[in-house]
Design a protein around this motif. Structure first.
Motif, PDB file in Angstrom:
ATOM      1  N   PRO A  19      -4.925 -38.537   2.183  1.00 39.18           N
ATOM      2  CA  PRO A  19      -4.022 -39.407   2.948  1.00 39.18           C
ATOM      3  C   PRO A  19      -4.780 -40.089   4.080  1.00 39.18           C
ATOM      4  N   ASP A  20      -4.180 -41.107   4.631  1.00 38.09           N
ATOM      5  CA  ASP A  20      -4.797 -41.835   5.733  1.00 38.09           C
ATOM      6  C   ASP A  20      -4.615 -41.113   7.063  1.00 38.09           C
ATOM      7  N   LEU A  21      -3.605 -40.229   7.134  1.00 35.36           N
ATOM      8  CA  LEU A  21      -3.313 -39.484   8.357  1.00 35.36           C
ATOM      9  C   LEU A  21      -2.502 -38.253   7.975  1.00 35.36           C
ATOM     10  N   VAL A  22      -2.612 -37.178   8.775  1.00 27.29           N
ATOM     11  CA  VAL A  22      -1.854 -35.951   8.538  1.00 27.29           C
ATOM     12  C   VAL A  22      -1.066 -35.599   9.790  1.00 27.29           C
ATOM     13  N   VAL A  23       0.218 -35.275   9.608  1.00 23.85           N
ATOM     14  CA  VAL A  23       1.064 -34.743  10.673  1.00 23.85           C
ATOM     15  C   VAL A  23       1.266 -33.271  10.333  1.00 23.85           C
ATOM     16  N   LEU A  24       0.804 -32.381  11.223  1.00 25.27           N
ATOM     17  CA  LEU A  24       0.806 -30.942  10.953  1.00 25.27           C
ATOM     18  C   LEU A  24       1.612 -30.162  11.971  1.00 25.27           C
ATOM     19  N   ASP A  25       2.485 -29.297  11.496  1.00 21.16           N
ATOM     20  CA  ASP A  25       3.109 -28.295  12.339  1.00 21.16           C
ATOM     21  C   ASP A  25       2.055 -27.212  12.573  1.00 21.16           C
ATOM     22  N   ILE A  26       2.086 -26.561  13.713  1.00 21.35           N
ATOM     23  CA  ILE A  26       1.121 -25.488  13.953  1.00 21.35           C
ATOM     24  C   ILE A  26       1.557 -24.202  13.275  1.00 21.35           C
ATOM     25  N   ALA A  27       2.805 -23.782  13.471  1.00 22.11           N
ATOM     26  CA  ALA A  27       3.281 -22.508  12.937  1.00 22.11           C
ATOM     27  C   ALA A  27       3.841 -22.698  11.534  1.00 22.11           C
ATOM     28  N   MET A  28       2.983 -22.441  10.535  1.00 20.36           N
ATOM     29  CA  MET A  28       3.404 -22.539   9.136  1.00 20.36           C
ATOM     30  C   MET A  28       2.948 -21.296   8.387  1.00 20.36           C
ATOM     31  N   PRO A  29       3.657 -20.944   7.319  1.00 21.89           N
ATOM     32  CA  PRO A  29       3.244 -19.779   6.537  1.00 21.89           C
ATOM     33  C   PRO A  29       1.982 -20.069   5.715  1.00 21.89           C
ATOM     34  N   GLY A  30       1.290 -19.008   5.351  1.00 20.84           N
ATOM     35  CA  GLY A  30       0.105 -19.136   4.495  1.00 20.84           C
ATOM     36  C   GLY A  30      -1.142 -19.447   5.287  1.00 20.84           C
ATOM     37  N   MET A  31      -1.129 -20.555   5.991  1.00 20.13           N
ATOM     38  CA  MET A  31      -2.238 -20.963   6.843  1.00 20.13           C
ATOM     39  C   MET A  31      -1.647 -21.816   7.951  1.00 20.13           C
ATOM     40  N   ASP A  32      -1.955 -21.478   9.198  1.00 19.22           N
ATOM     41  CA  ASP A  32      -1.370 -22.251  10.285  1.00 19.22           C
ATOM     42  C   ASP A  32      -2.019 -23.626  10.401  1.00 19.22           C
ATOM     43  N   GLY A  33      -1.348 -24.523  11.121  1.00 16.26           N
ATOM     44  CA  GLY A  33      -1.829 -25.891  11.250  1.00 16.26           C
ATOM     45  C   GLY A  33      -3.179 -26.002  11.928  1.00 16.26           C
ATOM     46  N   LEU A  34      -3.481 -25.094  12.863  1.00 12.28           N
ATOM     47  CA  LEU A  34      -4.786 -25.117  13.521  1.00 12.28           C
ATOM     48  C   LEU A  34      -5.896 -24.887  12.509  1.00 12.28           C
ATOM     49  N   SER A  35      -5.697 -23.914  11.617  1.00 11.27           N
ATOM     50  CA  SER A  35      -6.690 -23.623  10.579  1.00 11.27           C
ATOM     51  C   SER A  35      -6.815 -24.779   9.596  1.00 11.27           C
ATOM     52  N   VAL A  36      -5.689 -25.374   9.230  1.00 10.74           N
ATOM     53  CA  VAL A  36      -5.715 -26.521   8.320  1.00 10.74           C
ATOM     54  C   VAL A  36      -6.504 -27.662   8.959  1.00 10.74           C
ATOM     55  N   CYS A  37      -6.212 -27.953  10.205  1.00  9.26           N
ATOM     56  CA  CYS A  37      -6.891 -29.039  10.914  1.00  9.26           C
ATOM     57  C   CYS A  37      -8.395 -28.776  10.976  1.00  9.26           C
ATOM     58  N   PHE A  38      -8.765 -27.570  11.360  1.00  7.90           N
ATOM     59  CA  PHE A  38     -10.183 -27.215  11.439  1.00  7.90           C
ATOM     60  C   PHE A  38     -10.864 -27.390  10.088  1.00  7.90           C
ATOM     61  N   ARG A  39     -10.222 -26.903   9.025  1.00  4.71           N
ATOM     62  CA  ARG A  39     -10.826 -27.000   7.687  1.00  4.71           C
ATOM     63  C   ARG A  39     -10.899 -28.433   7.193  1.00  4.71           C
ATOM     64  N   LEU A  40      -9.902 -29.245   7.516  1.00  2.32           N
ATOM     65  CA  LEU A  40      -9.951 -30.662   7.159  1.00  2.32           C
ATOM     66  C   LEU A  40     -11.158 -31.336   7.813  1.00  2.32           C
ATOM     67  N   HIS A  41     -11.367 -31.064   9.086  1.00  4.58           N
ATOM     68  CA  HIS A  41     -12.462 -31.706   9.814  1.00  4.58           C
ATOM     69  C   HIS A  41     -13.818 -31.089   9.491  1.00  4.58           C
ATOM     70  N   ASP A  42     -13.825 -29.910   8.897  1.00 10.39           N
ATOM     71  CA  ASP A  42     -15.072 -29.256   8.509  1.00 10.39           C
ATOM     72  C   ASP A  42     -15.578 -29.735   7.149  1.00 10.39           C
ATOM     73  N   ASP A  43     -14.698 -30.334   6.345  1.00  7.42           N
ATOM     74  CA  ASP A  43     -15.044 -30.823   5.009  1.00  7.42           C
ATOM     75  C   ASP A  43     -15.402 -32.311   5.106  1.00  7.42           C
ATOM     76  N   PRO A  44     -16.613 -32.693   4.713  1.00  2.00           N
ATOM     77  CA  PRO A  44     -16.997 -34.105   4.814  1.00  2.00           C
ATOM     78  C   PRO A  44     -16.048 -35.060   4.083  1.00  2.00           C
ATOM     79  N   ALA A  45     -15.399 -34.590   3.035  1.00  2.48           N
ATOM     80  CA  ALA A  45     -14.493 -35.451   2.268  1.00  2.48           C
ATOM     81  C   ALA A  45     -13.215 -35.777   3.027  1.00  2.48           C
ATOM     82  N   THR A  46     -12.814 -34.925   3.969  1.00  2.00           N
ATOM     83  CA  THR A  46     -11.567 -35.141   4.707  1.00  2.00           C
ATOM     84  C   THR A  46     -11.773 -35.188   6.223  1.00  2.00           C
ATOM     85  N   ALA A  47     -13.000 -35.138   6.659  1.00  2.00           N
ATOM     86  CA  ALA A  47     -13.315 -35.039   8.084  1.00  2.00           C
ATOM     87  C   ALA A  47     -12.811 -36.217   8.908  1.00  2.00           C
ATOM     88  N   GLU A  48     -12.710 -37.388   8.305  1.00  2.00           N
ATOM     89  CA  GLU A  48     -12.314 -38.584   9.052  1.00  2.00           C
ATOM     90  C   GLU A  48     -10.804 -38.824   9.075  1.00  2.00           C
TER      91      GLU A  48
END
Length: 139
Positions: A62-91
């Motif tokens: 997607p061109d942009l992500v709107v993330l809740d922080i408190a979510m089941p499975g993986m919280d939004g902070l972890s999702v955000c960190f992993r998105l920015h850690d992967d070169p394919a989704t870092a931007e």
């Protein structure tokens, strides 16, 4: 009509605007945010948990992500960190939404890579403004 995550392949709603992934475990918030973004001309994808959000972001880019922080499975902070850690989704820019609004919570959102942070209950007008600042509509 909002795309559902249990349908493969992941497809955004119809239209020609940029694609925004909305990830929130609260269906009411997810539906409200999705509706307001679609009314503003954006196409949307949805996810009800962090793991699904990460998978959808990796597959659909997607061109942009709107993330809740408190979510089941993986919280939004972890999702955000992993998105920015992967070169394919870092931007991909991320806007965090949360009912937690202490200085520490906000700082953690920015440290994880979020470009913006909005407290819940979310002001949808302000959210659409922030999306437009991060992702100007293309002609």
């Amino acid at each position: 009509m909002t795309a559902m995550m249990d349908i493969a392949p992941v497809l955004p709603t119809t239209g020609t605007g940029p694609v925004v992934l909305v990830a929130d475990d609260d269906e009411g918030v997810r539906d409200l945010v999705t509706f307001k973004l679609e009314m503003a001309g954006y196409r949307t994808l949805t996810a009800a948990d962090g793991c699904t959000a990460l998978t959808v972001a990796a597959e659909a880019r997607p061109d942009l992500v709107v993330l809740d922080i408190a979510m089941p499975g993986m919280d939004g902070l972890s999702v955000c960190f992993r998105l920015h850690d992967d070169p394919a989704t870092a931007e991909i820019p991320v806007i965090m939404l949360s009912g937690m609004a202490s200085e520490t919570d906000i700082e953690l959102a920015y440290v994880s890579g979020a470009e913006e942070y909005l407290p819940k209950p979310v002001n949808t007008g302000e959210l659409v403004r922030r999306v437009s600042w991060l992702l100007p509509r293309r002609p």
